[in-house]
Design an enzyme around this catalytic site. Structure first.
Site, short mmCIF file in Angstrom:
data_model
loop_
_atom_site.label_atom_id
_atom_site.label_comp_id
_atom_site.label_asym_id
_atom_site.label_seq_id
_atom_site.Cartn_x
_atom_site.Cartn_y
_atom_site.Cartn_z
N ASP A 452 0.83 -1.21 0.00
CA ASP A 452 0.00 0.00 0.00
C ASP A 452 0.87 1.26 0.00
OD1 ASP A 452 -2.35 1.47 0.10
OD2 ASP A 452 -3.17 0.36 1.80
N ASP A 518 -10.70 2.12 -3.58
CA ASP A 518 -11.24 1.73 -2.28
C ASP A 518 -12.76 1.64 -2.31
OD1 ASP A 518 -8.99 1.29 -0.86
OD2 ASP A 518 -8.92 3.25 0.12
C1 DGJ Z 1 -5.95 1.85 1.80
C2 DGJ Z 1 -6.28 0.68 0.95
O1 DGJ Z 1 -6.73 1.11 -0.30
C3 DGJ Z 1 -7.30 -0.19 1.64
O2 DGJ Z 1 -7.68 -1.26 0.82
C4 DGJ Z 1 -6.71 -0.68 2.93
O3 DGJ Z 1 -5.65 -1.56 2.67
C5 DGJ Z 1 -6.26 0.50 3.78
N1 DGJ Z 1 -5.41 1.39 3.05
C6 DGJ Z 1 -5.54 0.01 5.00
O4 DGJ Z 1 -5.02 1.04 5.73
#
Ligand code: DGJ
Length: 716
Positions: A452, A518
């Site tokens: 991430d 997301d």
């Molecule tokens: C942002 C990501 O896009 C989510 O899927 C998740 O992993 C969160 N971060 C976790 O902090």
């Protein structure tokens, strides 16, 4: 066969052909070779025809202009009369600001060329590589070398391509967190349309591609040319139309002042500009997808159905609960279980812990192994979330090494998500992160990393050089990903960045999929996946089935809509399955099974979008490579003005094949409403690809936000 052309042996026009694309360069133009044509294959042209083509392309001198009208070369430069956006910008403390390269060598085969150029006065050497692959995709990279005696400060090295005069409408993307890659259109008027990313990662609002075509061009028709820059940092994409009639597309890295200073002998290589064209975006995309799929590193094994814990449990990690979740996942056919954020020291929420990549003994007293063993025991792969480029102020790492944080002068950048960014170009930071990741991978049986990156970079300077370090960090990141993969063959890595803020073919050259957004609300996902898919094939694009109520929009959606939308991607689930009823789990298992039966086609076939006469619906599909089968999904996004909506016409099939068209019984699509049965949907119908493309079938009456799956299979 390669041949060296030293500019003395006569061949003055170069015609590269591959995959239905022609690129014609005039090697005799003043300076570097000039573009004559890029686009449709021109066939096998004799030398005299090529000479005629060049001659026919030369424009006349006009009043008020220069005595020698400028031609668009692979390095457009003021020295040769180019008054638009230059390909190279830089200087030696102000001197040598206007390069004047001459071609010194041309090395070519039928589908690629490397042109070398020299500006002896400025002390600069240039190499331009242009190649056409089997799909007709054009790749261009430039390298500039400082052959002088003092430093050369590079501000820009961008690849340039010509656009046809029919190109009058621009399509690119913008977006935001939870709504990435939204399309926007503008007329291509005089002047430039510039898309810059200054976020240290492409960003949710950056353009994934820049295309220009005939007015109103769509997915099915309309000549369109465009490009994508395979780079995960700051960039600048531009299209420019000049009063001379010249129209160009340009793309390269966006460098901060002083970020790249070439010492004598040093060189800079631009990121690949990957360009395509076609009659409609479906054709444009087909070329790009074939290009991506031809990479040796492209994942070819079936993409495992993923269960990600983020929207299921967020930071509430507990071994028993997660074991139960994995077990329910196995019951519906999950093949990969990914433990998301929250497992490492101090990480009870998103304010602390980043950087301290040790399993949190307080939450995981027996470590991660009991969960990993349980997951593997269910015959699923185990994946782990990490965010290695980041650090929270509240972490042991930040307390011990503030000098490893990207920063400017004596001030720290404004925080984003309460975190800062590590400087991976700092040897100490790089070694620490590498060691921590390798240790995690050595100590645990981890098949997959979700990598991430949850904040934009700003004021991203190195504490060693004091200079901007975005470029160096992108290169260090690519190196780190390669290091980990080399040490752990078979390890797959997902690139995530606040959802889909780092989606590009640069990061995908070092990873195996991107997290698209997301937002997993299917209605929002329709355009997000549609426009991400212009560049990224479905097998690389994470698409998850969420819960009934979306966490990011509050909207309720049916399981068929959530599942059918996720078919167009690397299918996964992201919801607390422990709260699903038995019938819901059975229904979800049926969708997982459907995906598993068809994923080979979704992940190798041709992605197509239909231009519906009625814009209240969405019709997308995947057609098998051999055109013998296809699956389409029709979604009634909102209520139609006509009742029922206009017929559905299906692009991408073989005109001369007769297909059996029907709606599968399992998994159950959303119900067709209306006063009577829809005849073809009830009994199936046999129609040729030509009829399906031109006439189509009557559209079903669906409630808004409902969808049906439509299958086509060639009749033997
Ligand atoms: C942002 C990501 O896009 C989510 O899927 C998740 O992993 C969160 N971060 C976790 O902090």
């Amino acid at each position: 066969m390669r041949r060296e052309n030293t500019m003395q042996d006569g061949a003055q026009v170069l015609h590269l052909r591959n995959g239905g694309t022609s690129l014609v360069l005039d090697l005799s133009a003043a300076g570097m070779p000039a573009f004559v044509h890029w686009g449709a294959d021109l066939g096998d042209l004799s030398d005299s025809e090529l000479a005629g083509l060049v001659s026919a392309s030369l424009v006349q001198r006009v009043s008020g202009g220069l005595d020698h009208p400028a031609r668009l070369s692979i390095l457009p430069s003021e020295a040769y009369g180019w008054q638009g956006s230059p390909g190279l910008v830089g200087s030696r403390a102000g001197r040598d600001f206007s390069p004047a390269f001459v071609t010194t060598a041309v090395e070519t085969d039928a589908a690629s060329v490397v042109v070398s150029g020299l500006d002896p006065a400025a002390g600069l050497e240039l190499n331009a590589e242009l190649s056409l692959d089997g799909s007709g995709t054009l790749l261009q990279r430039l390298r500039v070398r400082n052959a002088g005696e003092d430093d050369y400060e590079l501000e820009r090295l961008s690849a340039t391509l010509p656009l046809p005069s029919s190109a009058r409408e621009i399509l690119d993307t913008s977006g935001r967190h939870l709504r990435e890659r939204m399309p926007q259109r503008h007329p291509f008027v005089m002047g430039s349309h510039v898309r810059e990313s200054r976020k240290g990662r492409p960003g949710a609002d950056s353009t994934l591609f820049l295309t220009v075509g005939t007015p109103g061009f769509g997915f099915e028709r309309g000549l369109v040319h465009g490009a994508h820059l395979a780079w995960s940092g700051n960039h600048r994409m531009l299209v420019e139309r000049q009063v001379t009639g010249a129209a160009i597309l340009q793309g390269g890295e966006l460098l901060a002042p002083g970020e790249v200073r070439l010492k004598p002998g040093e060189s800079y290589l631009s990121p690949p500009l990957i360009a395509s064209w076609g009659d409609g975006l479906n054709a444009f995309t087909a070329r790009l997808h074939a290009h991506v799929r031809a990479r040796p590193s492209h994942p070819r094994s079936p993409r495992p159905v993923t269960l990600n814990t983020w929207e299921a449990v967020y930071f509430a990690h507990d071994l028993d609960g997660l074991r139960d979740l994995a077990s329910v996942g196995a019951r519906v056919g999950v093949e990969r279980f990914v433990l998301d954020d929250g497992w490492f020291r101090g990480r009870r929420d998103d304010r602390a812990g980043l950087g301290d990549w040790f399993v949190d003994e307080a939450i995981w007293p027996h470590g991660l192994d009991p969960l990993i063993e349980h997951v593997h025991g269910l015959d699923m792969q185990f994946g782990l979330w990490v965010e290695p480029e980041m650090v929270n102020d509240d972490s042991d790492l930040a307390r011990a090494h503030p000098e490893w944080v990207l920063q400017t002068g004596d001030r720290m950048p404004i925080e984003g998500r309460q975190q800062q960014v590590l400087d991976l170009s700092h040897a100490g930071a790089y070694a620490y992160v590498r060691e921590r990741m390798l240790a995690l991978l050595a100590d645990h049986s981890i098949d997959y990393l979700k990598w991430d990156h949850n904040r934009d970079l700003i004021d991203a300077g190195s504490t060693i050089t004091g200079r901007a370090a975005v470029h160096d960090n992108v290169e260090a990141l690519y190196r780190l990903l390669d290091d980990l993969k080399a040490a752990h063959p078979g390890l797959e890595i997902e690139s995530c960045a606040s959802g889909g803020a780092r989606v590009d073919l640069g990061i995908l050259a070092h990873t195996d999929r991107i997290w698209t957004s997301d937002c997993i609300d299917p209605l929002e996902r329709l355009p997000i996946q549609k426009y991400t898919g212009v560049v990224v094939p479905y097998e690389l694009m994470g698409a998850h089935v969420g819960g009934t109520v979306s966490h990011s929009t509050g909207r309720t959606s049916t399981l068929p809509l959530r599942s059918a939308t996720a078919l167009f991607g690397h299918f996964g689930i992201e919801s607390d399955l422990r709260t699903f009823s038995e019938p819901e789990l059975d229904a979800l298992a049926a969708w997982v099974g459907y995906h598993q039966r068809h994923r080979a086609m979704f992940h190798t076939g041709t992605a197509v979008h239909a231009e519906l006469d009625d814009d209240t619906g969405d019709l997308r599909g995947v057609v098998a490579e051999d055109l013998s089968r296809a699956v389409f999904v029709f979604t009634q996004v909102r209520s139609s003005d006509t009742y029922p909506p206009a017929p559905l016409r299906f692009p991408g099939l073989d005109d001369d094949i007769v297909y059996r068209v029907g709606i599968p019984v399992e998994p159950a699509s959303d119900p067709i409403a209306g006063q009577s049965a829809l005849e073809w949907a009830q009994s199936g119908v046999e129609l040729s690809g030509r009829v399906l493309r031109t006439v189509g079938v009557a559209a079903p009456v669906l409630f808004p936000q409902h969808c049906i799956v439509i299958e086509m299979a060639a009749i033997d």
